[in-house]
Design a protein around this motif. Structure first.
Motif, short mmCIF file in Angstrom:
data_model
loop_
_atom_site.label_atom_id
_atom_site.label_comp_id
_atom_site.label_asym_id
_atom_site.label_seq_id
_atom_site.Cartn_x
_atom_site.Cartn_y
_atom_site.Cartn_z
N THR A 1 92.02 125.47 -25.17
CA THR A 1 93.27 124.73 -25.35
C THR A 1 94.11 124.80 -24.08
O THR A 1 94.14 125.83 -23.41
CB THR A 1 94.10 125.31 -26.52
OG1 THR A 1 93.24 125.50 -27.64
CG2 THR A 1 95.23 124.39 -26.91
N HIS B 1 87.07 130.69 -28.49
CA HIS B 1 88.30 130.71 -29.27
C HIS B 1 89.44 129.98 -28.56
O HIS B 1 89.31 129.51 -27.44
CB HIS B 1 88.69 132.15 -29.61
CG HIS B 1 87.83 132.77 -30.67
ND1 HIS B 1 87.97 132.50 -32.01
CD2 HIS B 1 86.76 133.62 -30.57
CE1 HIS B 1 87.07 133.16 -32.71
NE2 HIS B 1 86.31 133.86 -31.85
N TYR B 2 90.57 129.93 -29.25
CA TYR B 2 91.69 129.04 -28.94
C TYR B 2 92.16 129.14 -27.48
O TYR B 2 92.41 128.13 -26.84
CB TYR B 2 92.84 129.36 -29.88
CG TYR B 2 93.95 128.33 -29.85
CD1 TYR B 2 93.84 127.13 -30.56
CD2 TYR B 2 95.12 128.54 -29.12
CE1 TYR B 2 94.84 126.18 -30.55
CE2 TYR B 2 96.14 127.60 -29.10
CZ TYR B 2 95.99 126.43 -29.81
OH TYR B 2 96.99 125.49 -29.79
N ILE C 1 86.42 126.35 -31.86
CA ILE C 1 86.48 126.58 -33.30
C ILE C 1 87.89 126.68 -33.85
O ILE C 1 88.09 126.52 -35.05
CB ILE C 1 85.70 127.86 -33.67
CG1 ILE C 1 86.24 129.07 -32.90
CG2 ILE C 1 84.22 127.69 -33.41
CD1 ILE C 1 85.57 130.37 -33.27
N ASP C 2 88.89 126.90 -32.99
CA ASP C 2 90.26 127.10 -33.49
C ASP C 2 91.20 125.92 -33.23
O ASP C 2 92.39 126.02 -33.54
CB ASP C 2 90.86 128.37 -32.86
CG ASP C 2 90.10 129.63 -33.22
OD1 ASP C 2 89.64 129.71 -34.37
OD2 ASP C 2 89.95 130.51 -32.36
N ASN C 3 90.69 124.84 -32.65
CA ASN C 3 91.59 123.73 -32.33
C ASN C 3 91.98 122.94 -33.57
O ASN C 3 91.20 122.78 -34.51
CB ASN C 3 90.94 122.79 -31.32
CG ASN C 3 90.99 123.35 -29.91
OD1 ASN C 3 89.97 123.75 -29.37
ND2 ASN C 3 92.17 123.41 -29.32
N THR C 4 93.22 122.44 -33.57
CA THR C 4 93.76 121.70 -34.69
C THR C 4 93.40 120.22 -34.58
O THR C 4 93.01 119.75 -33.52
CB THR C 4 95.29 121.83 -34.74
OG1 THR C 4 95.85 121.19 -33.58
CG2 THR C 4 95.71 123.30 -34.77
N TYR D 1 85.69 122.95 -37.17
CA TYR D 1 86.93 123.50 -36.63
C TYR D 1 87.65 124.21 -37.78
O TYR D 1 87.92 123.60 -38.82
CB TYR D 1 87.81 122.40 -36.05
CG TYR D 1 87.13 121.58 -34.97
CD1 TYR D 1 87.18 121.98 -33.63
CD2 TYR D 1 86.44 120.42 -35.28
CE1 TYR D 1 86.55 121.24 -32.64
CE2 TYR D 1 85.81 119.67 -34.30
CZ TYR D 1 85.87 120.08 -32.98
OH TYR D 1 85.25 119.34 -32.00
N ASN D 2 87.97 125.47 -37.60
CA ASN D 2 88.56 126.26 -38.68
C ASN D 2 89.81 125.62 -39.30
O ASN D 2 89.92 125.57 -40.52
CB ASN D 2 88.87 127.67 -38.20
CG ASN D 2 87.62 128.50 -38.02
OD1 ASN D 2 86.60 128.26 -38.66
ND2 ASN D 2 87.67 129.48 -37.12
N PRO D 3 90.76 125.13 -38.49
CA PRO D 3 91.96 124.54 -39.10
C PRO D 3 91.67 123.32 -39.97
O PRO D 3 92.40 123.04 -40.91
CB PRO D 3 92.83 124.16 -37.89
CG PRO D 3 92.37 125.07 -36.80
CD PRO D 3 90.90 125.22 -37.02
#
Length: 423
Positions: free
Chosen positions: A289, A284-285, A364-367, A197-199
């Motif tokens: 989400t 993506h996000y 991939i963009d989830n925190t 995950y990127n974050p």
């Protein structure tokens, strides 16, 4: 004067012939309709008994219809049912055009790859089939697979924030905190342990080479396993990293590597019955989400490998989790999907147990905060399904009456095979 009525015998004869022709046509059409529906019923029975794949099943078609479709349909007769509805009707021109187009051509207008997949050999080999849609997936988007390119280096972004403890959602099942933890009954593992995950990549610390794996999809498995134990379920979580431990590692053999891990774990832990392979979607996000009451959550995909001949049992297990989440947290589940193949293993290791499922948590963009919230919901729901199954399967342990012809030992006598030295 007497009036005489003249009869046009020719016209009467012509009308009679037309009526007979229409009647004959009606009877013929009625007979053909009856034969058609009989053949359709026979075909359905044959499909249920002979075909183990959901590709041609009407269930896939029914699953592609959202619950909103049926609400709108009933709302056509009950006007008050639609009162205050903010969403566009499923009978709108756009929705109906997309649905009919996809039904007739098997091409999703919102997914150009579905058109190419019909023409490019091999591109549709691993297409996902919708088995049961979720309210968090209005466009019925399929899971997105990712094949890593080892030639590209991952850039580490700025440090991400750590979520506060209060970010956890309330428990979704009965609290079994006072119950002793069971033996290891649930196994959490990762066939693609380096999905990231990127974050989270910004929280690697001083030594990224050793800490990177801890911040990949394994962090979700860790959270789920800890929450399961809070509910009284013993959980085994493996962080086996095949890319760094397997000589001659090949990504396409991912499920063969994890299959060996599962078999070894079953040998050492006889009580393992539930197997959860946790992944991450590559979308993506926006697609991964959902915000509920001002709080954001990572969405979930449930994947069934129907190279497994008993895939319907695994689907039933996934459905039990999916439906509970849909009821309490609508918008988090993106549905249950079936796949025809995987890297070297079209069953996704799900033939080991009917209580096996692959779950993709977020994208991939989830925190970490969003992942933790959803992980807790997932663990609570799995525990709820487990305890409900245990309750349903509970055997009556009440003492049975002895047979009249059977000799009963004296109360103070202990059978030899049950005697314990020193007692």
């Amino acid at each position: 004067m007497k009036s005489f009525r003249t009869w046009n015998i020719g016209r009467i004869r012509q009308n009679l012939i037309q009526m007979l022709a229409m009647g004959r046509t009606f009877v013929l059409l009625m007979g053909l309709s009856i034969v058609f529906f009989i053949l359709l019923g026979i075909g359905g029975l044959a499909e249920q008994s002979l075909n183990t794949s959901p590709v041609s099943s009407m269930k896939g078609l029914a699953a592609s219809l959202s619950s909103r479709f049926f609400v709108d349909m009933v709302g056509m007769e009950i006007p008050h049912l639609d009162k205050g509805k903010k969403e566009a009707s499923t009978f709108s021109g756009q929705h109906m055009t997309n649905f009919v187009f996809q039904l007739l051509t098997n091409v999703n207008p919102s997914d150009p790859k579905s058109l190419l997949a019909r023409e490019v050999p091999g591109l549709a080999a691993n297409n996902a089939v919708l088995l049961r849609n979720g309210s968090g997936n209005k466009d019925a988007d399929a899971p997105q697979d990712y094949h890593p390119d080892s030639s590209k280096q991952i850039e580490i972004p700025n440090e991400a924030t750590t979520p506060p403890e209060s970010s956890d959602p309330p428990s979704t099942s009965e609290d079994h905190g006072t119950r002793p933890i069971t033996d290891k009954v649930v196994m959490i593992y990762h066939s693609h342990p380096q999905e990231s995950y990127n974050p989270l990549l910004g929280t690697l610390g001083d030594n990224p080479s050793t800490a990177a794996f801890d911040k990949n999809v394994g962090i979700v498995g860790t959270k789920v396993s800890k929450e399961l134990e809070k509910k009284g379920l013993g959980a085994l979580h493996t962080l086996a990293d095949y890319a760094s431990s397997v000589q001659g590692y090949n990504y396409n053999f991912s499920y063969k590597y994890s299959k060996a891990t599962v078999k070894a774990a079953m040998t050492q832990n006889k009580d393992l019955k539930y197997f959860i392979d946790i992944h991450r979607d590559s979308a993506h996000y926006k697609k991964t989400t959902n915000v509920i009451n001002g709080v954001s959550y990572a969405k979930l995909f449930f994947i069934i490998g129907y190279a497994n001949p008993n895939w319907r049992k695994n689907e039933a297990f996934a459905t039990a989790i999916h439906e509970r989440i849909e009821k309490k947290y609508p918008g988090i589940s993106r549905g249950i999907w079936g796949k025809t193949s995987a890297q070297g293993n079209g069953e996704y290791n799900q033939s080991f147990s009917p209580n096996s499922v692959l779950i993709e948590v977020g994208g991939i963009d989830n925190t970490q905060e969003e992942l933790d919230r959803t992980s807790k919901i997932l663990a609570d729901t799995i525990a709820e399904v487990y305890w409900s199954q245990q309750k349903a399967n509970k055997v009556d342990t009440s003492p049975k009456k002895e047979s009249k012809n059977k000799k009963i030992a004296p109360k103070d006598t202990v059978p030899a095979e049950e005697a314990v030295p020193g007692t």
